[in-house]
Design an enzyme around this catalytic site. Structure first.
Site, PDB file in Angstrom:
ATOM      1  N   LYS A   1      -2.867  98.264  18.787  1.00 36.85           N
ATOM      2  CA  LYS A   1      -3.678  97.643  19.850  1.00 36.85           C
ATOM      3  C   LYS A   1      -2.772  96.838  20.795  1.00 36.85           C
ATOM      4  O   LYS A   1      -2.987  96.822  22.007  1.00 36.85           O
ATOM      5  CB  LYS A   1      -4.759  96.733  19.254  1.00 36.85           C
ATOM      6  CG  LYS A   1      -5.879  97.445  18.536  1.00 36.85           C
ATOM      7  CD  LYS A   1      -6.715  98.368  19.419  1.00 36.85           C
ATOM      8  CE  LYS A   1      -7.585  97.639  20.415  1.00 36.85           C
ATOM      9  NZ  LYS A   1      -8.528  98.568  21.110  1.00 36.85           N
TER      10      LYS A   1
ATOM     11  N   TYR B   1      -2.657  98.595  12.630  1.00 33.91           N
ATOM     12  CA  TYR B   1      -3.780  98.518  13.588  1.00 33.91           C
ATOM     13  C   TYR B   1      -3.436  97.577  14.736  1.00 33.91           C
ATOM     14  O   TYR B   1      -3.515  97.949  15.911  1.00 33.91           O
ATOM     15  CB  TYR B   1      -5.062  98.048  12.877  1.00 33.91           C
ATOM     16  CG  TYR B   1      -6.149  97.577  13.834  1.00 33.91           C
ATOM     17  CD1 TYR B   1      -6.749  98.470  14.726  1.00 33.91           C
ATOM     18  CD2 TYR B   1      -6.562  96.239  13.854  1.00 33.91           C
ATOM     19  CE1 TYR B   1      -7.741  98.031  15.613  1.00 33.91           C
ATOM     20  CE2 TYR B   1      -7.554  95.807  14.737  1.00 33.91           C
ATOM     21  CZ  TYR B   1      -8.132  96.702  15.611  1.00 33.91           C
ATOM     22  OH  TYR B   1      -9.102  96.277  16.488  1.00 33.91           O
TER      23      TYR B   1
ATOM     24  N   THR C   1      -8.302  93.178  20.748  1.00 28.22           N
ATOM     25  CA  THR C   1      -8.562  92.322  19.588  1.00 28.22           C
ATOM     26  C   THR C   1      -7.662  91.092  19.580  1.00 28.22           C
ATOM     27  O   THR C   1      -6.551  91.126  20.130  1.00 28.22           O
ATOM     28  CB  THR C   1      -8.317  93.140  18.302  1.00 28.22           C
ATOM     29  OG1 THR C   1      -8.277  92.260  17.180  1.00 28.22           O
ATOM     30  CG2 THR C   1      -6.985  93.879  18.338  1.00 28.22           C
ATOM     31  N   ASP C   2      -8.117  90.039  18.916  1.00 24.68           N
ATOM     32  CA  ASP C   2      -7.274  88.848  18.754  1.00 24.68           C
ATOM     33  C   ASP C   2      -6.132  89.104  17.762  1.00 24.68           C
ATOM     34  O   ASP C   2      -5.206  88.313  17.666  1.00 24.68           O
ATOM     35  CB  ASP C   2      -8.098  87.633  18.305  1.00 24.68           C
ATOM     36  CG  ASP C   2      -8.780  87.814  16.952  1.00 24.68           C
ATOM     37  OD1 ASP C   2      -8.775  88.942  16.411  1.00 24.68           O
ATOM     38  OD2 ASP C   2      -9.334  86.820  16.420  1.00 24.68           O
ATOM     39  N   GLU C   3      -6.205  90.224  17.024  1.00 25.12           N
ATOM     40  CA  GLU C   3      -5.201  90.480  15.981  1.00 25.12           C
ATOM     41  C   GLU C   3      -3.819  90.740  16.573  1.00 25.12           C
ATOM     42  O   GLU C   3      -2.818  90.668  15.867  1.00 25.12           O
ATOM     43  CB  GLU C   3      -5.662  91.625  15.067  1.00 25.12           C
ATOM     44  CG  GLU C   3      -7.011  91.301  14.450  1.00 25.12           C
ATOM     45  CD  GLU C   3      -7.451  92.221  13.317  1.00 25.12           C
ATOM     46  OE1 GLU C   3      -6.605  92.851  12.683  1.00 25.12           O
ATOM     47  OE2 GLU C   3      -8.675  92.294  13.077  1.00 25.12           O
TER      48      GLU C   3
HETATM   49  P1  NAD Z   1     -15.525 101.591  15.649  1.00 28.00           P
HETATM   50  O1  NAD Z   1     -14.478 102.077  14.696  1.00 28.00           O
HETATM   51  O2  NAD Z   1     -16.859 101.213  15.117  1.00 28.00           O
HETATM   52  O3  NAD Z   1     -15.778 102.670  16.785  1.00 28.00           O
HETATM   53  C1  NAD Z   1     -14.731 103.369  17.416  1.00 28.00           C
HETATM   54  C2  NAD Z   1     -15.310 104.541  18.194  1.00 28.00           C
HETATM   55  O4  NAD Z   1     -14.225 105.219  18.829  1.00 28.00           O
HETATM   56  C3  NAD Z   1     -16.027 105.556  17.315  1.00 28.00           C
HETATM   57  O5  NAD Z   1     -17.262 105.916  17.899  1.00 28.00           O
HETATM   58  C4  NAD Z   1     -15.082 106.753  17.268  1.00 28.00           C
HETATM   59  O6  NAD Z   1     -15.744 107.998  17.136  1.00 28.00           O
HETATM   60  C5  NAD Z   1     -14.377 106.617  18.624  1.00 28.00           C
HETATM   61  N1  NAD Z   1     -13.054 107.240  18.602  1.00 28.00           N
HETATM   62  C6  NAD Z   1     -12.061 107.039  17.685  1.00 28.00           C
HETATM   63  N2  NAD Z   1     -11.006 107.815  17.968  1.00 28.00           N
HETATM   64  C7  NAD Z   1     -11.302 108.475  19.105  1.00 28.00           C
HETATM   65  C8  NAD Z   1     -10.597 109.421  19.910  1.00 28.00           C
HETATM   66  N3  NAD Z   1      -9.365 109.835  19.584  1.00 28.00           N
HETATM   67  N4  NAD Z   1     -11.198 109.879  21.020  1.00 28.00           N
HETATM   68  C9  NAD Z   1     -12.444 109.480  21.367  1.00 28.00           C
HETATM   69  N5  NAD Z   1     -13.180 108.629  20.624  1.00 28.00           N
HETATM   70  C10 NAD Z   1     -12.605 108.123  19.509  1.00 28.00           C
HETATM   71  O7  NAD Z   1     -14.844 100.380  16.414  1.00 28.00           O
HETATM   72  P2  NAD Z   1     -15.484  99.006  16.893  1.00 28.00           P
HETATM   73  O8  NAD Z   1     -15.446  98.047  15.778  1.00 28.00           O
HETATM   74  O9  NAD Z   1     -16.758  99.269  17.605  1.00 28.00           O
HETATM   75  O10 NAD Z   1     -14.380  98.547  17.953  1.00 28.00           O
HETATM   76  C11 NAD Z   1     -14.442  99.009  19.299  1.00 28.00           C
HETATM   77  C12 NAD Z   1     -13.259  98.448  20.059  1.00 28.00           C
HETATM   78  O11 NAD Z   1     -13.268  97.017  19.999  1.00 28.00           O
HETATM   79  C13 NAD Z   1     -11.910  98.885  19.474  1.00 28.00           C
HETATM   80  O12 NAD Z   1     -11.034  99.135  20.547  1.00 28.00           O
HETATM   81  C14 NAD Z   1     -11.452  97.685  18.674  1.00 28.00           C
HETATM   82  O13 NAD Z   1     -10.048  97.612  18.608  1.00 28.00           O
HETATM   83  C15 NAD Z   1     -12.035  96.544  19.477  1.00 28.00           C
HETATM   84  N6  NAD Z   1     -12.353  95.325  18.715  1.00 28.00           N
HETATM   85  C16 NAD Z   1     -13.089  95.405  17.564  1.00 28.00           C
HETATM   86  C17 NAD Z   1     -13.425  94.216  16.886  1.00 28.00           C
HETATM   87  C18 NAD Z   1     -14.266  94.261  15.643  1.00 28.00           C
HETATM   88  O14 NAD Z   1     -14.469  93.202  15.018  1.00 28.00           O
HETATM   89  N7  NAD Z   1     -14.814  95.384  15.240  1.00 28.00           N
HETATM   90  C19 NAD Z   1     -12.990  92.981  17.386  1.00 28.00           C
HETATM   91  C20 NAD Z   1     -12.239  92.952  18.573  1.00 28.00           C
HETATM   92  C21 NAD Z   1     -11.942  94.128  19.238  1.00 28.00           C
HETATM   93  P1  TYD Z   2     -12.257  93.228   7.967  1.00 31.61           P
HETATM   94  O1  TYD Z   2     -13.739  93.207   8.074  1.00 31.61           O
HETATM   95  O2  TYD Z   2     -11.586  94.461   7.454  1.00 31.61           O
HETATM   96  O3  TYD Z   2     -11.671  92.798   9.378  1.00 31.61           O
HETATM   97  P2  TYD Z   2     -10.142  92.426   9.814  1.00 31.61           P
HETATM   98  O4  TYD Z   2      -9.226  92.862   8.753  1.00 31.61           O
HETATM   99  O5  TYD Z   2      -9.975  93.214  11.062  1.00 31.61           O
HETATM  100  O6  TYD Z   2     -10.150  90.943  10.029  1.00 31.61           O
HETATM  101  O7  TYD Z   2     -11.814  92.031   6.995  1.00 31.61           O
HETATM  102  C1  TYD Z   2     -12.211  90.689   7.264  1.00 31.61           C
HETATM  103  C2  TYD Z   2     -11.554  89.815   6.214  1.00 31.61           C
HETATM  104  O8  TYD Z   2     -12.128  90.140   4.926  1.00 31.61           O
HETATM  105  C3  TYD Z   2     -10.069  90.059   6.049  1.00 31.61           C
HETATM  106  O9  TYD Z   2      -9.417  88.811   5.756  1.00 31.61           O
HETATM  107  C4  TYD Z   2      -9.948  90.998   4.863  1.00 31.61           C
HETATM  108  C5  TYD Z   2     -11.130  90.585   4.010  1.00 31.61           C
HETATM  109  N1  TYD Z   2     -11.750  91.657   3.196  1.00 31.61           N
HETATM  110  C6  TYD Z   2     -11.944  91.458   1.822  1.00 31.61           C
HETATM  111  O10 TYD Z   2     -11.614  90.394   1.255  1.00 31.61           O
HETATM  112  N2  TYD Z   2     -12.529  92.482   1.112  1.00 31.61           N
HETATM  113  C7  TYD Z   2     -12.902  93.660   1.687  1.00 31.61           C
HETATM  114  O11 TYD Z   2     -13.408  94.572   0.962  1.00 31.61           O
HETATM  115  C8  TYD Z   2     -12.700  93.839   3.094  1.00 31.61           C
HETATM  116  C9  TYD Z   2     -13.082  95.123   3.773  1.00 31.61           C
HETATM  117  C10 TYD Z   2     -12.121  92.796   3.805  1.00 31.61           C
END
Ligand code: NAD
Ligand code: TYD
Length: 364
Positions: free
Chosen positions: A174, A170, A145-147
């Site tokens: 990461k 989080y 993630t960019d975070e």
């Molecule tokens: P998600 O929470 O939707 O899915 C995570 C998956 O991992 C789930 O299917 C869960 O069952 C599985 N999982 C969790 N713990 C586990 C464990 N201990 N063993 C095996 N499986 C396990 O997440 P996502 O949003 O699809 O993100 C996927 C990846 O991309 C993550 O690594 C996240 O950090 C990264 N990422 C997400 C975003 C975003 O905007 N969602 C952006 C950049 C990077």
């Molecule tokens: P989120 O979707 O949780 O992603 P991330 O925290 O990983 O960026 O949140 C996106 C942005 O929206 C973040 O600045 C937090 C804000 N947010 C709210 O204002 N209300 C909400 O209920 C949630 C879930 C997020």
């Protein structure tokens, strides 16, 4: 029994982004065997994959990253030549409440997986006895993630050289997992690649994150809780464009490299929420302003990062990637998907989705 040119272990394939990556690889590469390894936590939903679950090149393994014995069993059984690692705890708000869960899965789980890959790939074979590199044609791809880069002020962009400065449990977990992946590359010669992506949105997004939560709340006429002053900025990318980028980096990325992936698409939360409300009212044929009236400013998230923005110039220049849809199109497609998949949404919000594995898979 079909023969496959490659076996890829994809972790977290039942989650939001992972399900798009699994679907893309299963359908685009019928000669690859895709092993989806997922523990099915609250975020894992096999109903995200019903359209491809019977494909001959797809296998599901319900395994937790913390179970090193089971990880080794999966490696021995399928002999994957690459790993695309997405499994993680992914929600910042949950990480504030339960940081240790994030350490276990994101840090310890990632190191378990690195260990199994390193150990199994470096076992002596006849070829290696003759001097070949044990890691030839192997790849450990970590999706991050960019975070990890922390927070930006009003200006500037995260590049691949931006120092790590995570603020939430989080992002700290990461960042730690990224460091371990690089350490396995530097110490043991494991071929690794990492991508750091901005906020994704799209179909199958779990309704705890901003966009799907607010879509669900508009449908069910609940308040839209905007944290703090709503001026926090995120760079949004349509999830299918992230999956396309992962495909490209997997096949053409330079081993040992990092690539930032982003949408060139910054929105202040409140502006995004208003755009979402406008599109929802239009599609639901509500009077103008109906959804905006649900906006409620609530207490801020602790440690809330002010702004994220990605410079995706490297992946654009080196691999020719750029987002294929505009935000308006992507958001429109996302809303349409949620409106025409209310059963999926109801299944997730009621918890019914958690029984799908027992009902459909346990007997197989
Ligand atoms: P998600 O929470 O939707 O899915 C995570 C998956 O991992 C789930 O299917 C869960 O069952 C599985 N999982 C969790 N713990 C586990 C464990 N201990 N063993 C095996 N499986 C396990 O997440 P996502 O949003 O699809 O993100 C996927 C990846 O991309 C993550 O690594 C996240 O950090 C990264 N990422 C997400 C975003 C975003 O905007 N969602 C952006 C950049 C990077
Ligand atoms: P989120 O979707 O949780 O992603 P991330 O925290 O990983 O960026 O949140 C996106 C942005 O929206 C973040 O600045 C937090 C804000 N947010 C709210 O204002 N209300 C909400 O209920 C949630 C879930 C997020």
């Amino acid at each position: 029994m079909p023969s496959f040119t490659k076996t890829i272990l994809i972790t977290g394939g039942a989650g939001f982004i992972g399900s798009h990556v699994v679907r893309l690889f299963v359908t685009k590469y019928p000669d690859y065997r895709i092993v989806n390894l997922d523990a099915l936590t609250y975020a894992g939903n096999l109903q995200n994959l019903t359209d491809i679950e019977t494909a001959p090149n797809y296998v599901f393994e319900k395994v937790n990253l913390l179970d090193a014995t089971e990880l080794a069993r999966v490696f021995t059984q399928y002999q994957p030549d690459s790993v695309i690692h997405l499994a993680a705890e992914s929600h910042v708000d949950r990480s504030i409440l339960s940081p240790l869960d994030f350490v276990y899965t994101n840090v310890v789980g990632t190191v378990n997986l690195l260990n199994v890959a390193k150990t199994q790939w470096s076992q002596k074979t006849l070829r290696q006895a003759q001097g070949d590199n044990p890691f030839d044609n192997k790849l450990f791809y970590h999706v991050s993630t960019d975070e990890v880069y922390g927070a930006l002020g009003e200006t500037g962009l995260f590049t691949e050289e931006t120092p790590y400065d995570p603020h939430s449990p989080y992002s700290a977990s990461k960042a730690s997992s990224d460091h371990f992946v690089r350490a396995y590359g530097d110490t043991y010669g494991l071929p690794v690649v990492i991508t750091n992506c901005s906020n994704n949105y799209g179909p199958y997004h779990f309704p705890e994150k901003l966009i799907p939560l607010f879509i669900n709340n508009i449908i069910t006429k609940k308040p839209l809780p905007v944290y703090g002053d709503g001026q926090y900025t995120r760079d949004w990318l349509f999830v299918k464009d992230h999956a396309i980028a992962i495909d490209l980096v997997f096949h053409k990325g330079k081993k040992g490299s990092t690539y930032n992936i982003g949408g060139f698409n910054e929105w202040k939360n409140i502006d995004l929420v208003k755009e979402l409300c406008r599109q929802m009212d239009e599609k639901l044929e509500n009077p103008v302003g109906t959804s905006e009236a649900l906006i409620t400013y609530v207490k801020d998230r602790p440690g809330h990062d002010r702004r994220y923005a990605i410079d995706a110039g490297k992946i654009n220049k080196e691999l020719g990637w750029e987002p294929s849809v505009t935000f308006e199109e992507g958001l429109g497609q996302t809303i349409d998907w949620f409106l025409s998949n209310e059963e999926w949404l109801k299944g997730v919000t009621s918890g019914a989705y958690q029984h799908y594995y027992e009902e459909q898979y346990a007997e197989r």
